[in-house]
Every structure is written in C-alpha cells, then in structure tokens.
Design a protein around this motif. Sequence first.
Motif, mmCIF file in Angstrom:
data_model
loop_
_atom_site.group_PDB
_atom_site.id
_atom_site.type_symbol
_atom_site.label_atom_id
_atom_site.label_comp_id
_atom_site.label_asym_id
_atom_site.label_seq_id
_atom_site.Cartn_x
_atom_site.Cartn_y
_atom_site.Cartn_z
ATOM 1 N N GLU A 174 1.490 5.575 -3.290
ATOM 2 C CA GLU A 174 1.794 6.907 -2.844
ATOM 3 C C GLU A 174 2.361 8.009 -3.828
ATOM 4 O OE1 GLU A 174 2.707 9.510 0.959
ATOM 5 O OE2 GLU A 174 2.734 7.352 1.176
ATOM 6 N N GLU A 175 3.789 7.149 -4.398
ATOM 7 C CA GLU A 175 4.671 7.938 -5.242
ATOM 8 C C GLU A 175 4.126 8.276 -6.551
ATOM 9 O OE1 GLU A 175 7.887 5.311 -5.523
ATOM 10 O OE2 GLU A 175 8.692 5.666 -3.303
ATOM 11 N N ILE A 176 3.248 7.366 -7.141
ATOM 12 C CA ILE A 176 2.471 7.430 -8.255
ATOM 13 C C ILE A 176 1.388 8.525 -8.287
ATOM 14 C CG2 ILE A 176 1.061 6.350 -10.019
ATOM 15 C CD1 ILE A 176 2.575 3.951 -9.409
ATOM 16 N N GLY A 177 0.921 8.634 -6.852
ATOM 17 C CA GLY A 177 -0.200 9.664 -6.691
ATOM 18 C C GLY A 177 -1.430 8.964 -6.753
ATOM 19 N N MET A 178 -1.503 7.533 -6.581
ATOM 20 C CA MET A 178 -2.881 6.906 -6.381
ATOM 21 C C MET A 178 -3.223 7.148 -5.080
ATOM 22 S SD MET A 178 -1.315 3.467 -8.161
ATOM 23 C CE MET A 178 -2.773 2.365 -8.241
ATOM 24 N N TYR A 179 -3.805 8.334 -4.600
ATOM 25 C CA TYR A 179 -4.198 8.721 -3.285
ATOM 26 C C TYR A 179 -5.502 8.013 -2.939
ATOM 27 C CZ TYR A 179 -0.809 12.184 -4.124
ATOM 28 O OH TYR A 179 0.717 12.621 -4.579
ATOM 29 N N ASN A 180 -6.268 7.415 -3.638
ATOM 30 C CA ASN A 180 -7.471 6.766 -3.222
ATOM 31 C C ASN A 180 -7.515 5.442 -3.439
ATOM 32 O OD1 ASN A 180 -9.248 9.180 -2.835
ATOM 33 N ND2 ASN A 180 -9.300 9.636 -5.069
ATOM 34 N N THR A 181 -6.369 4.628 -3.437
ATOM 35 C CA THR A 181 -6.321 3.140 -3.468
ATOM 36 C C THR A 181 -5.262 2.734 -2.146
ATOM 37 O OG1 THR A 181 -5.929 3.440 -5.782
ATOM 38 C CG2 THR A 181 -4.780 1.458 -4.547
ATOM 39 N N ASN A 182 -5.757 1.516 -1.728
ATOM 40 C CA ASN A 182 -5.126 0.910 -0.648
ATOM 41 C C ASN A 182 -5.102 -0.726 -0.884
ATOM 42 O OD1 ASN A 182 -4.060 0.634 2.095
ATOM 43 N ND2 ASN A 182 -5.748 -0.822 2.268
ATOM 44 N N PHE A 183 -3.802 -1.208 -1.058
ATOM 45 C CA PHE A 183 -3.662 -2.742 -1.273
ATOM 46 C C PHE A 183 -3.492 -3.311 -0.079
ATOM 47 C CE2 PHE A 183 -1.815 -0.533 -5.079
ATOM 48 C CZ PHE A 183 -2.700 -0.863 -6.134
ATOM 49 N N THR A 184 -4.095 -4.591 -0.068
ATOM 50 C CA THR A 184 -3.826 -5.300 1.210
ATOM 51 C C THR A 184 -3.236 -6.713 0.876
ATOM 52 O OG1 THR A 184 -6.025 -6.422 1.092
ATOM 53 C CG2 THR A 184 -5.711 -4.146 2.562
ATOM 54 N N ASN A 185 -3.172 -7.041 -0.614
ATOM 55 C CA ASN A 185 -2.457 -8.312 -0.772
ATOM 56 C C ASN A 185 -2.105 -8.246 -2.220
ATOM 57 O OD1 ASN A 185 -4.755 -9.176 -2.905
ATOM 58 N ND2 ASN A 185 -5.931 -9.369 -0.918
ATOM 59 N N SER A 186 -1.499 -9.233 -2.841
ATOM 60 C CA SER A 186 -0.787 -9.067 -4.041
ATOM 61 C C SER A 186 -1.516 -9.773 -5.371
ATOM 62 C CB SER A 186 0.682 -9.804 -4.052
ATOM 63 O OG SER A 186 0.372 -11.330 -3.818
ATOM 64 N N THR A 187 -2.710 -10.334 -4.888
ATOM 65 C CA THR A 187 -3.692 -10.947 -5.641
ATOM 66 C C THR A 187 -4.856 -10.317 -6.182
ATOM 67 O OG1 THR A 187 -4.798 -12.121 -4.049
ATOM 68 C CG2 THR A 187 -2.672 -13.371 -5.008
ATOM 69 N N GLY A 188 -5.558 -9.492 -5.473
ATOM 70 C CA GLY A 188 -6.749 -8.836 -5.796
ATOM 71 C C GLY A 188 -7.857 -9.724 -5.000
ATOM 72 N N TRP A 189 -7.466 -10.639 -4.045
ATOM 73 C CA TRP A 189 -8.408 -11.588 -3.365
ATOM 74 C C TRP A 189 -9.363 -10.532 -2.613
ATOM 75 C CZ3 TRP A 189 -8.781 -16.584 -4.475
ATOM 76 C CH2 TRP A 189 -9.684 -17.330 -3.636
ATOM 77 N N PRO A 190 -10.570 -10.781 -2.736
ATOM 78 C CA PRO A 190 -11.504 -9.789 -1.948
ATOM 79 C C PRO A 190 -11.224 -9.409 -0.550
ATOM 80 C CG PRO A 190 -12.849 -11.414 -3.099
ATOM 81 C CD PRO A 190 -11.411 -11.981 -3.211
ATOM 82 N N ASP A 191 -11.110 -8.201 -0.290
ATOM 83 C CA ASP A 191 -11.021 -7.716 1.026
ATOM 84 C C ASP A 191 -11.387 -6.168 1.150
ATOM 85 O OD1 ASP A 191 -9.755 -6.396 3.346
ATOM 86 O OD2 ASP A 191 -7.895 -7.384 3.073
#
Length: 404
Positions: A174-191
């Motif tokens: 959010e601070e960077i301005g990545m307004y169309n991103t949502n992270f749920t894990n640290s690896t990129g494992w499919p979700d």
Amino acid sequence: MTDDGRTPAVTAFLPTTDQDVPNPMNAPRLALLSLVLLLLTGSAMAQSMPVPSPPSLGAPSYILLDFESGNVLVEREADTPREPASLVKLMTAFVAFNELEEGHLQLDEKVMISETAWRMGGSKMFVEVGKQVAVEDLLRGIIIQSGNDASVAIAEHIAGNEQTFAQLMNNHAEEIGMYNTNFTNSTGWPDEAQTTTARDMALLAAAMIRNFPESYQYYSEREFTYNDITQGNRNLLLTRDSSVDGLKTGHTSSAGYNLVSSAKRDDMRLVSVVMGTDGPRDRADQSQALFNYGFRFFRSYALYEGNTELASPKLWKGASDTIPVGLERTLYVTIPQREYENLDANMRIDSPVIAPVSRGDKLGEVTVKLDGEVIMEAPLIALEDGDTGGFFGSLVDEVLLFFQ
C-alpha cells in the motif's frame, strides 16, 4: 501499447493539478530560468526520429518503464490481475530488507528452521528442520534459489507466522502504491486471493532498487551454494546481457512464466515485467526485446535537481521577504530520442504566498510539455519554513494584499 499497436503517449506517476494561476515570479533568478527554458525550447526545427511501434510480444501482460522518471514506455494489460507465482518473493525480500534497514534484523542473525518451512514443496533451498541458518543465507536462498522453505523461514522469524507476515507485505504494498495487489503468503504458492499486476510489480521493483541499493546486489548473483547444493539463478538475462542486474522469476502451471527484470545502460535504467509467457526462454526473450526497444528509442533526462532553489516568490506577512521553492526530488523525463530540443518547461507559483509556511508545503507546480502535450507535472514545495513577521510588517502587507 494502444489497441492499434502504436506506442502510447508517455505517462507518469507524479501528481497533477488542474489549477491555473498566473506565474507571479519576479525574482532575479527568473532570467536564469528563462535561459534554461530557452535552451530547452530554442530549436523548433529540430529533426525528430520517428519511434516505431514496440515489439509484438506473446505475453498477455507486460510493461516497460523508466526507473528515474516512472514514465511508461510500453504496456499491455498492465493492470489486469494475474497470479504472481514466485514474484511474491520480491516483497518477501523487501520486508526483510526493511527490517534490516530499521535494525530489527541482522544479516548474521540465526533463524531456527521450523517443520512447516522444511516441509514446503516446490523450489527449495534445502534447509533442514531444527537447524539454524543465517539471515543472509536465507535471503540468498529466496532471491537466487527461489526457495519456498527459505521464504517461510524468514517470514516466521520476522512475524511469528506466515499469515501475520502477509499483513506486513500488504502494508508495504500500500505504501508503494501497489493498489491492485494482495499477498496471502511469502512464497507465491497458488492462492486465488493472491493476485498482482504487471504495473504493481514494476513499482515494487523500482522501490526495491531505490530503497535498498546495497541489498539489491543479491539479485545479480548467478548462483548460490547451500548444504553442498549449488543452484543457479533462473533469470536467464543475467548471463545474456551484462546490463541486466536483477530481479526475479516466477512460475506455476496456472500463472505461466513471469519475469521482473531491470537493466542499466549508461545513465538510464529500465524496469520490465512480463507475465504469463509460455516458457523460461520466452520470458527472457520478450523482456530482452522490451529492453532493446526502450534503450534504442528513448532517453531519460534530469531537468531540475531536487531540493534546489528554483525560484523565490514574495512571502507576504513573513519574517523574510521571500521563500525559496523547488522540487522534493530531481525531476526526470523520458522521451523519444532527439526530442530534447522540443521540450517546454514552465513553473507556476500559487499567489499570494502568505506566512506561515512549513517546509514541504505545496506552493506551485512545474509542468513539462513535449510538442504541446503535458508529459510531466511535479509540485513545487517550500524548501524551508516561512515564519510570520512582526505586527507592523504584517499589517502593511495586509493593506497591500487588499489592493492586489
């Protein structure tokens, strides 16, 4: 890229304004500024080099932007949500670098490997459960080897568990301005809930390079050996192009092959993102095509230095007669080759400027046009505090303002 295949007008991420206030500058610096603007606009007959259409790529989503200016040179479906795969690890490392910067983490600090981290599937660093591993080794395992086990280990060490760490990731996004991103894990494992866009990943890459220039060097390392196992960096451009010095690959069967990369030639750095390609060579080839196009047909220029006085308008009711104004950071523009002489830059200062004024207050704007089209706007700010003057002086200014 527009629907008909043409290069779009260069756009920027800097804030804009629709105010239209006459420029009240009357300081002696106006002569110097006018000279600078004359140099910028003096050759109306300058020969332009036509910019051809960008290369046709197979990736469903991609973007190419200039690091300094933020100007977008090429894009296609750059705001379409896509599965990031291991591009997520860019933010995992970003959070870790931030913890290092703030002194909450040390490179030689030992991390206990949990069974959860050890059991992670997919790409691995091959850490062992119950063993202690240095933070720096884990970072190399994340960046170079794309280790899911290393990513979970660092997430647990920083935040207690991966879910809490994901909240930190989203806060930074959010601070960077990545307004169309949502992270749920640290690896990129499919979700299904974990998505990003090419534009957001380009913003993250630029923030990584800008905020952590010393740590960024890890992204150029071609291999890393841990536990007697040597693994090479999956970014094929590192061995193809000496100007490329990062960043990260990603792949799952559903995401396709993704690549965020950056290259610097002379004093110009570009950031490229391709998402959803068909193979590891495809993502490298298409990223290379973007770089070749950008460096061949565009140039980046620093027009005004940041934190430097550009004008000194009158400060009404102030302890001093004037207030210095300038830009918070250096203003860059990225334009087609041979178009520099066709730039037109001007400043507008809000009038009147009345004390008190705090350092950083927006007092006007710099506008840059190319062939009559606005390509960049940046706020002019106060470079120092402007305190209120004495009673008599303020009273005189109040009367003078009444007749303005």
